[in-house]
Scaffold this motif. Structure first.
Motif, PDB file in Angstrom:
ATOM      1  N   SER A   1      -0.362   8.616  -5.320  1.00  0.00           N
ATOM      2  CA  SER A   1      -1.568   7.835  -5.026  1.00  0.00           C
ATOM      3  C   SER A   1      -1.461   6.451  -5.671  1.00  0.00           C
ATOM      4  CB  SER A   1      -2.809   8.555  -5.554  1.00  0.00           C
ATOM      5  OG  SER A   1      -2.741   8.680  -6.968  1.00  0.00           O
ATOM      6  N   GLN A   2      -2.284   5.511  -5.218  1.00  0.00           N
ATOM      7  CA  GLN A   2      -2.239   4.156  -5.760  1.00  0.00           C
ATOM      8  C   GLN A   2      -2.544   4.149  -7.249  1.00  0.00           C
ATOM      9  OE1 GLN A   2      -4.661   1.434  -3.512  1.00  0.00           O
ATOM     10  NE2 GLN A   2      -3.179   1.295  -1.849  1.00  0.00           N
ATOM     11  N   ASP A   3      -3.488   4.998  -7.654  1.00  0.00           N
ATOM     12  CA  ASP A   3      -3.848   5.068  -9.069  1.00  0.00           C
ATOM     13  C   ASP A   3      -2.672   5.553  -9.908  1.00  0.00           C
ATOM     14  OD1 ASP A   3      -5.860   5.065 -11.293  1.00  0.00           O
ATOM     15  OD2 ASP A   3      -5.443   7.216 -11.268  1.00  0.00           O
ATOM     16  N   ARG A   4      -1.977   6.578  -9.422  1.00  0.00           N
ATOM     17  CA  ARG A   4      -0.833   7.109 -10.169  1.00  0.00           C
ATOM     18  C   ARG A   4       0.331   6.120 -10.181  1.00  0.00           C
ATOM     19  NH1 ARG A   4       0.585  13.279  -9.370  1.00  0.00           N
ATOM     20  NH2 ARG A   4      -1.443  13.305 -10.409  1.00  0.00           N
ATOM     21  N   CYS A   5       0.546   5.436  -9.066  1.00  0.00           N
ATOM     22  CA  CYS A   5       1.611   4.419  -9.017  1.00  0.00           C
ATOM     23  C   CYS A   5       1.342   3.301 -10.013  1.00  0.00           C
ATOM     24  CB  CYS A   5       1.729   3.844  -7.606  1.00  0.00           C
ATOM     25  SG  CYS A   5       2.447   4.976  -6.399  1.00  0.00           S
TER      26      CYS A   5
ATOM     27  N   HIS B   1       2.766  16.632   0.374  1.00  0.00           N
ATOM     28  CA  HIS B   1       1.914  16.266  -0.761  1.00  0.00           C
ATOM     29  C   HIS B   1       2.192  14.846  -1.262  1.00  0.00           C
ATOM     30  CE1 HIS B   1       0.790  20.504  -0.997  1.00  0.00           C
ATOM     31  NE2 HIS B   1       2.081  20.814  -0.962  1.00  0.00           N
ATOM     32  N   TYR B   2       2.984  14.101  -0.482  1.00  0.00           N
ATOM     33  CA  TYR B   2       3.451  12.781  -0.944  1.00  0.00           C
ATOM     34  C   TYR B   2       2.307  11.834  -1.291  1.00  0.00           C
ATOM     35  CZ  TYR B   2       5.729   8.217  -0.977  1.00  0.00           C
ATOM     36  OH  TYR B   2       6.164   6.965  -1.334  1.00  0.00           O
ATOM     37  N   MET B   3       1.368  11.640  -0.375  1.00  0.00           N
ATOM     38  CA  MET B   3       0.285  10.677  -0.602  1.00  0.00           C
ATOM     39  C   MET B   3      -0.659  11.120  -1.712  1.00  0.00           C
ATOM     40  SD  MET B   3       1.206   8.298   1.244  1.00  0.00           S
ATOM     41  CE  MET B   3      -0.165   7.244   0.775  1.00  0.00           C
ATOM     42  N   THR B   4      -0.733  12.425  -1.933  1.00  0.00           N
ATOM     43  CA  THR B   4      -1.575  12.919  -3.029  1.00  0.00           C
ATOM     44  C   THR B   4      -0.905  12.671  -4.378  1.00  0.00           C
ATOM     45  OG1 THR B   4      -2.466  14.648  -1.593  1.00  0.00           O
ATOM     46  CG2 THR B   4      -2.755  14.935  -3.981  1.00  0.00           C
TER      47      THR B   4
ATOM     48  N   PRO C   1       3.900   3.344  -1.648  1.00  0.00           N
ATOM     49  CA  PRO C   1       4.502   3.381  -2.998  1.00  0.00           C
ATOM     50  C   PRO C   1       5.900   2.783  -3.081  1.00  0.00           C
ATOM     51  CG  PRO C   1       3.384   5.436  -2.546  1.00  0.00           C
ATOM     52  CD  PRO C   1       3.349   4.648  -1.271  1.00  0.00           C
TER      53      PRO C   1
ATOM     54  N   ASP D   1       9.873   8.642  -6.724  1.00  0.00           N
ATOM     55  CA  ASP D   1       9.145   8.419  -5.472  1.00  0.00           C
ATOM     56  C   ASP D   1       9.927   8.964  -4.278  1.00  0.00           C
ATOM     57  OD1 ASP D   1       7.217   6.924  -3.622  1.00  0.00           O
ATOM     58  OD2 ASP D   1       9.135   5.967  -3.130  1.00  0.00           O
TER      59      ASP D   1
ATOM     60  N   LYS E   1       0.828  -1.208   0.000  1.00  0.00           N
ATOM     61  CA  LYS E   1       0.000   0.000   0.000  1.00  0.00           C
ATOM     62  C   LYS E   1       0.862   1.258   0.000  1.00  0.00           C
ATOM     63  CE  LYS E   1      -3.684  -2.385   2.518  1.00  0.00           C
ATOM     64  NZ  LYS E   1      -4.474  -2.455   3.773  1.00  0.00           N
TER      65      LYS E   1
END
Length: 311
Positions: A135-139, A129-132, A56, A119, A54
């Motif tokens: 995001s999982q979608d962007r990863c 702003h790391y988690m934004t 990155p 990353d 979960k």
């Protein structure tokens, strides 16, 4: 005039012509390949069992381990078997598949290492702003881009070789099918093809290497604003990444950032990025990463403890 291809199989010269050396190499590289499989599988299982995917960094680390297994498996098993074989042959189709696999997984690894550097840059330079940003979608999209980039690169390489005529000889002075050794066997002028090959592979290898150097330079400069504890953790993580980048990109740049020429050292250099790097990745990332080591201790140490109590 149509393509003339009289070659149905190729013969490898292998790592050495000395029987005793080959026997030693068989033992050594069998051990190396076992370490590659076990080490990278351990990382993948640790990331999955510990739900680290979960995050990155660990998501990309598990992907890198998977690619390392695939990458080394394209060349290592065949090379190990050939070390004890009198006739080291591979079919024309098998050679093309091996060429595709080497460049597909090799290029995908380059792009994943580049994404991992990005990353770390976001985590250290833009932590709020790391988690934004990551995001999982962007990863998932960046990972898909890495796979597609590797596929496109390898298709170009194979397409350039497949259209060449091979009339004989069919002996490859290497232990796997690669572009430069095969260009030497083509019975036609390969100048244009060699230029395209060098531009394709060289641009990816050198371009990614430069991007990585810039990324880690920016990260190191930004660490001056971090606390002593933050600097230590960041340097530990980035240090492992930099070590992998140097070990992997150094030999790759030597091999592919040059015209259609081969050297006696090519086989030794190729061992570094096809076997040594996939073997060292698990060691480097676990030894230099406290979080991975802690998760491994909790997961695998507790499991051993439970099994001992059950007995």
């Amino acid at each position: 005039m149509g393509k003339r291809n009289n070659v149905t199989e190729f013969v490898f010269w292998g790592l050495s012509q000395n029987l005793e050396v080959e026997e030693v190499c068989f033992v050594v590289f069998s051990f190396f390949y076992a370490v590659i499989l076990l080490g990278n599988l351990l990382i993948m299982l640790t990331v999955y069992k510990g739900s680290l995917f979960k995050l990155p960094m660990y998501f990309f680390l598990s992907c890198l381990s998977f690619v390392d297994i695939c990458y080394s498996s394209v060349t290592a098993p065949k090379m190990i078997v050939d070390l004890l074989a009198k006739h080291k042959t591979i079919s024309y189709e098998g050679c093309m598949l091996q060429l595709f696999g080497v460049h597909f997984f090799g290029c995908t690894e380059i792009f994943i290492l580049t994404v991992m550097a990005y990353d770390r840059y976001v985590a250290i330079c833009q932590p709020l702003h790391y988690m934004t940003i990551m995001s999982q979608d962007r990863c998932s999209k960046m990972l898909l881009g890495a796979w597609l980039g590797g596929f496109l690169h390898s298709i170009i390489q194979v397409a350039l070789i497949v259209q060449l005529p091979f009339c004989g000889p069919n002996e490859i002075d290497h232990y796997f099918c690669d572009v430069h050794p095969m260009l030497k066997l083509a019975c036609t002028d390969t100048y244009v093809v060699s230029v395209v090959v060098t531009a394709n592979s060289g641009t990816i290898a050198l371009g990614s290497f430069v991007i990585l150097l810039i990324s880690y330079t920016v990260i190191l400069v930004s660490l001056r604003r971090q606390s002593a504890d933050g600097r230590r953790k960041a340097l530990s993580t980035c240090g492992s990444h930099v070590a992998v980048v140097i070990i992997f990109f150094g030999p790759c740049t030597f091999m592919y950032m040059r015209p259609d020429t081969t050297f006696s050292e090519d086989k030794t250099v190729a061992v570094f990025y096809t076997i040594i790097t996939p073997m060292l990745n698990p060691l480097i990332y676990t030894m230099r990463n406290a979080e991975v080591k802690n998760v491994m201790k909790k997961l695998w140490g507790s499991k051993v403890f439970w099994e001992a109590n059950d007995k």
